[in-house]
Scaffold this motif. Structure first.
Motif, PDB file in Angstrom:
ATOM      1  N   LEU A   1       0.982  -1.077   0.013  1.00  0.00           N
ATOM      2  CA  LEU A   1      -0.051   0.151  -0.184  1.00  0.00           C
ATOM      3  C   LEU A   1       0.814   1.284   0.164  1.00  0.00           C
ATOM      4  CD1 LEU A   1      -2.884  -1.075   2.574  1.00  0.00           C
ATOM      5  CD2 LEU A   1      -2.602  -1.203   0.055  1.00  0.00           C
ATOM      6  N   SER A   2       1.985   1.256  -1.016  1.00  0.00           N
ATOM      7  CA  SER A   2       2.637   2.545  -1.295  1.00  0.00           C
ATOM      8  C   SER A   2       2.541   2.752  -2.551  1.00  0.00           C
ATOM      9  CB  SER A   2       4.121   2.041  -0.785  1.00  0.00           C
ATOM     10  OG  SER A   2       4.564   1.116  -1.500  1.00  0.00           O
ATOM     11  N   GLY A   3       2.903   4.101  -2.795  1.00  0.00           N
ATOM     12  CA  GLY A   3       3.008   4.558  -4.197  1.00  0.00           C
ATOM     13  C   GLY A   3       1.952   5.575  -4.118  1.00  0.00           C
ATOM     14  N   GLU A   4       2.009   6.200  -5.284  1.00  0.00           N
ATOM     15  CA  GLU A   4       1.069   7.545  -5.268  1.00  0.00           C
ATOM     16  C   GLU A   4      -0.487   7.367  -5.563  1.00  0.00           C
ATOM     17  OE1 GLU A   4       1.658   9.827  -9.037  1.00  0.00           O
ATOM     18  OE2 GLU A   4       4.130  10.155  -8.616  1.00  0.00           O
ATOM     19  N   GLU A   5      -0.885   6.078  -5.685  1.00  0.00           N
ATOM     20  CA  GLU A   5      -2.528   5.763  -5.538  1.00  0.00           C
ATOM     21  C   GLU A   5      -2.879   5.900  -4.098  1.00  0.00           C
ATOM     22  OE1 GLU A   5      -0.771   1.661  -6.448  1.00  0.00           O
ATOM     23  OE2 GLU A   5      -0.267   3.889  -6.522  1.00  0.00           O
ATOM     24  N   TYR A   6      -1.924   5.650  -3.408  1.00  0.00           N
ATOM     25  CA  TYR A   6      -2.348   5.270  -1.802  1.00  0.00           C
ATOM     26  C   TYR A   6      -1.697   6.559  -1.033  1.00  0.00           C
ATOM     27  CZ  TYR A   6      -3.508   0.698  -3.258  1.00  0.00           C
ATOM     28  OH  TYR A   6      -4.107  -0.571  -3.858  1.00  0.00           O
ATOM     29  N   ILE A   7      -2.128   6.617   0.179  1.00  0.00           N
ATOM     30  CA  ILE A   7      -1.665   7.599   1.116  1.00  0.00           C
ATOM     31  C   ILE A   7      -0.614   7.419   1.838  1.00  0.00           C
ATOM     32  CG2 ILE A   7      -2.166   8.506   3.546  1.00  0.00           C
ATOM     33  CD1 ILE A   7      -3.600  10.117   1.325  1.00  0.00           C
ATOM     34  N   ASP A   8       0.428   8.335   1.909  1.00  0.00           N
ATOM     35  CA  ASP A   8       1.625   8.345   2.802  1.00  0.00           C
ATOM     36  C   ASP A   8       1.326   8.424   3.984  1.00  0.00           C
ATOM     37  OD1 ASP A   8       4.146   8.388   3.969  1.00  0.00           O
ATOM     38  OD2 ASP A   8       4.823  10.312   2.994  1.00  0.00           O
ATOM     39  N   LEU A   9       1.407   7.045   4.702  1.00  0.00           N
ATOM     40  CA  LEU A   9       0.948   7.098   6.135  1.00  0.00           C
ATOM     41  C   LEU A   9       2.026   7.235   6.961  1.00  0.00           C
ATOM     42  CD1 LEU A   9      -1.828   4.429   5.755  1.00  0.00           C
ATOM     43  CD2 LEU A   9      -2.006   6.936   6.817  1.00  0.00           C
ATOM     44  N   SER A  10       3.319   7.773   6.743  1.00  0.00           N
ATOM     45  CA  SER A  10       4.282   8.263   7.444  1.00  0.00           C
ATOM     46  C   SER A  10       4.148   9.726   8.211  1.00  0.00           C
ATOM     47  CB  SER A  10       5.785   8.273   7.055  1.00  0.00           C
ATOM     48  OG  SER A  10       5.687   9.071   5.640  1.00  0.00           O
ATOM     49  N   GLN A  11       3.046  10.473   7.556  1.00  0.00           N
ATOM     50  CA  GLN A  11       2.738  11.774   7.605  1.00  0.00           C
ATOM     51  C   GLN A  11       1.624  11.787   8.860  1.00  0.00           C
ATOM     52  OE1 GLN A  11       4.522  14.175   6.517  1.00  0.00           O
ATOM     53  NE2 GLN A  11       5.806  12.948   5.509  1.00  0.00           N
ATOM     54  N   PRO A  12       1.637  12.707   9.993  1.00  0.00           N
ATOM     55  CA  PRO A  12       0.643  12.651  10.988  1.00  0.00           C
ATOM     56  C   PRO A  12      -0.517  13.159  10.568  1.00  0.00           C
ATOM     57  CG  PRO A  12       2.480  14.586  11.347  1.00  0.00           C
ATOM     58  CD  PRO A  12       2.913  13.651  10.114  1.00  0.00           C
ATOM     59  N   ASN A  13      -0.864  14.172   9.763  1.00  0.00           N
ATOM     60  CA  ASN A  13      -2.113  14.512   9.373  1.00  0.00           C
ATOM     61  C   ASN A  13      -2.785  13.723   8.363  1.00  0.00           C
ATOM     62  OD1 ASN A  13      -3.035  17.318  10.433  1.00  0.00           O
ATOM     63  ND2 ASN A  13      -0.790  17.530  10.063  1.00  0.00           N
ATOM     64  N   ASN A  14      -1.869  12.860   7.805  1.00  0.00           N
ATOM     65  CA  ASN A  14      -2.429  11.753   6.704  1.00  0.00           C
ATOM     66  C   ASN A  14      -2.851  10.437   7.574  1.00  0.00           C
ATOM     67  OD1 ASN A  14      -1.692  13.127   4.398  1.00  0.00           O
ATOM     68  ND2 ASN A  14       0.051  11.829   3.853  1.00  0.00           N
ATOM     69  N   ILE A  15      -2.208  10.249   8.515  1.00  0.00           N
ATOM     70  CA  ILE A  15      -2.631   9.221   9.580  1.00  0.00           C
ATOM     71  C   ILE A  15      -4.135   9.605  10.096  1.00  0.00           C
ATOM     72  CG2 ILE A  15      -2.276   8.008  11.481  1.00  0.00           C
ATOM     73  CD1 ILE A  15       0.631   8.546  10.839  1.00  0.00           C
ATOM     74  N   LEU A  16      -4.169  10.884  10.384  1.00  0.00           N
ATOM     75  CA  LEU A  16      -5.213  11.082  11.178  1.00  0.00           C
ATOM     76  C   LEU A  16      -6.633  11.154   9.979  1.00  0.00           C
ATOM     77  CD1 LEU A  16      -4.720  14.068  13.569  1.00  0.00           C
ATOM     78  CD2 LEU A  16      -5.795  11.754  14.255  1.00  0.00           C
ATOM     79  N   GLY A  17      -6.367  11.711   8.954  1.00  0.00           N
ATOM     80  CA  GLY A  17      -7.145  11.593   7.922  1.00  0.00           C
ATOM     81  C   GLY A  17      -7.741  10.178   7.404  1.00  0.00           C
ATOM     82  N   TYR A  18      -6.800   9.343   7.438  1.00  0.00           N
ATOM     83  CA  TYR A  18      -6.937   8.080   6.933  1.00  0.00           C
ATOM     84  C   TYR A  18      -8.076   7.445   8.057  1.00  0.00           C
ATOM     85  CZ  TYR A  18      -6.455   2.957   7.108  1.00  0.00           C
ATOM     86  OH  TYR A  18      -7.051   1.622   7.344  1.00  0.00           O
TER      87      TYR A  18
END
Length: 408
Positions: A151-168
């Protein structure tokens, strides 16, 4: 009627937050904006700079119509539980949209990642367990697990970023609730969540603003450019009258709790696992201040945020048994109203009869264990520098008159 929901802490409310609010209104064309806001203690395990009442007043001045509190039992949790509690409250208040800030700025990768995880949850949990067994922190283990599952690459979210994690987790919470709520995201401007430095004359992270604020009054002109005028006035007034809070103010009380509590008491505290409470106690006498103590107890396995949250639970005495009442997928038992303008009041009157959970204005009116934790957190928050606000328990919601620009 279109109602947009946002999930905030406003520690403090700055220009980036104002941009998010303005974009929320623009993207959704909402008739009303509802903010669910953390109370006295925050998701990263720290006391809020300003009381929830002052932060509510600032939110209303900025253009939020209705502010409600995210209870302590959700506000001081990991991202999944924090997001679940906040989304449940917004859903109960009838929002049609939830808009959050993120490093990504595009909602589709969030949806793709959430859909992909539906069938891979067991594999994800196994991968997280394998990585944490190697001694890495949970956030890193989760990030590695997503990578392991492809689940990496442009089609998925970068879940190493704090606001992306919350958004997920916001998007996933909406999915689990099964409500017809639209989700959207606003890209963070310029400053990253953890940026310690001020690199722009208009936008900076809340972390950088807090650090500059505690550096002293010499940086006030710089700070005035980074926050709306009403925020600057509130921050500098609190700084001058001694009501601006940080962990350093609470460290003597935390130290007392650690040194005098029996082992059984500390091991019963929420998030005290693997003997971690013994480490906290062992270094309590050696540290002269909170920062020094945190540096002594910090390990590769536990993040600064994780340790701060445990410290918060020690301070408030929040036990595993008590926090279980806000466990995974359990909904907040009430909605506490913190403030509103005229439009917000009309909206509340309109939806009251359809609400499935009670709206309360005073914490004493609820007998829920979740409310008991809120009450204790409020008492702990007031241990130092008695607030300029009235007692939390008989405090009425803030009312904002848009015509005069005054809070009542």
């Amino acid at each position: 009627m279109r109602a947009a929901g946002i999930i905030v802490e406003y520690n403090p409310f700055h220009n980036g937050h104002l941009y998010h609010l303005q974009q929320t209104k623009k993207q959704t064309q909402a008739d009303i904006v509802i903010a669910v806001m953390s109370g006295d203690f925050l998701q990263r395990g720290e006391p809020a700079l300003l009381s929830k009442w002052t932060r509510t007043a600032l939110a209303l001045k900025a253009g939020v119509d209705l502010v409600v509190e995210l209870p302590y039992a959700y506000a001081t949790q990991k991202a999944e539980v924090f997001a679940w509690g906040a989304v449940c409250i917004l859903a109960d208040l009838g929002v049609t949209d939830i808009v959050f800030g993120s490093e990504a700025g595009d909602i589709e990768p969030f949806h793709r990642t959430v859909r992909a995880m539906e069938s891979r949850k067991a594999a994800f949990d196994r991968a997280v367990k394998a990585h944490t067994a190697l001694g890495v922190s949970y956030p890193k283990a989760a990030s590695f697990a997503f990578r392991d599952l492809g689940l990496s690459g442009e089609e998925y979210i970068d879940l190493s970023q704090p606001n992306n994690i919350l958004g997920y987790h916001y998007v996933d919470a909406v999915r689990r609730l099964g409500r017809p709520i639209r989700t959207a995201t606003v890209k963070r401007l310029k400053a990253d969540y953890h940026d310690n430095d001020i690199r722009d004359d208009r936008i900076a992270s809340a972390t950088a603003i807090r650090q500059a604020l505690f550096a002293g009054s010499a940086r006030r002109e710089e700070l005035r450019r980074l926050v709306p005028p009403y925020t600057a006035d509130a921050l500098f007034a609190a700084q001058d009258n001694g009501t601006l809070r940080s962990w350093e103010d609470y460290f003597p009380f935390l130290k007392y709790r650690l040194l005098t509590a029996r082992h059984q008491e500390l091991s019963a505290i929420y998030e005290a696992e693997e003997g971690l409470e013994n480490r906290l106690k062992a270094f309590a006498l050696r540290a002269a201040n909170f920062k020094e103590w945190m540096e002594l107890i910090k390990t590769k396995r536990y993040t600064w945020t994780r340790l701060q949250r445990l410290a918060t639970h020690v301070l408030t005495g929040a036990t595993k048994e008590e926090m279980a009442g806000a466990g995974r997928f359990q909904k907040p038992p009430y909605i506490r109203l913190l403030g509103m303008n005229g439009k917000g009041q009309k909206y509340l009157n309109r939806i009251k009869k359809d609400l499935k959970v009670p709206i309360i204005t005073k914490i004493a009116s609820s007998r829920s264990p979740v409310a008991a934790l809120d009450e204790r957190a409020a008492l702990c928050y007031r241990l130092i520098k008695p607030s300029d606000d009235r007692d939390d328990f008989d405090r009425s919601p803030v009312r904002y008159d848009e015509a005069s620009g005054r809070t009542l």
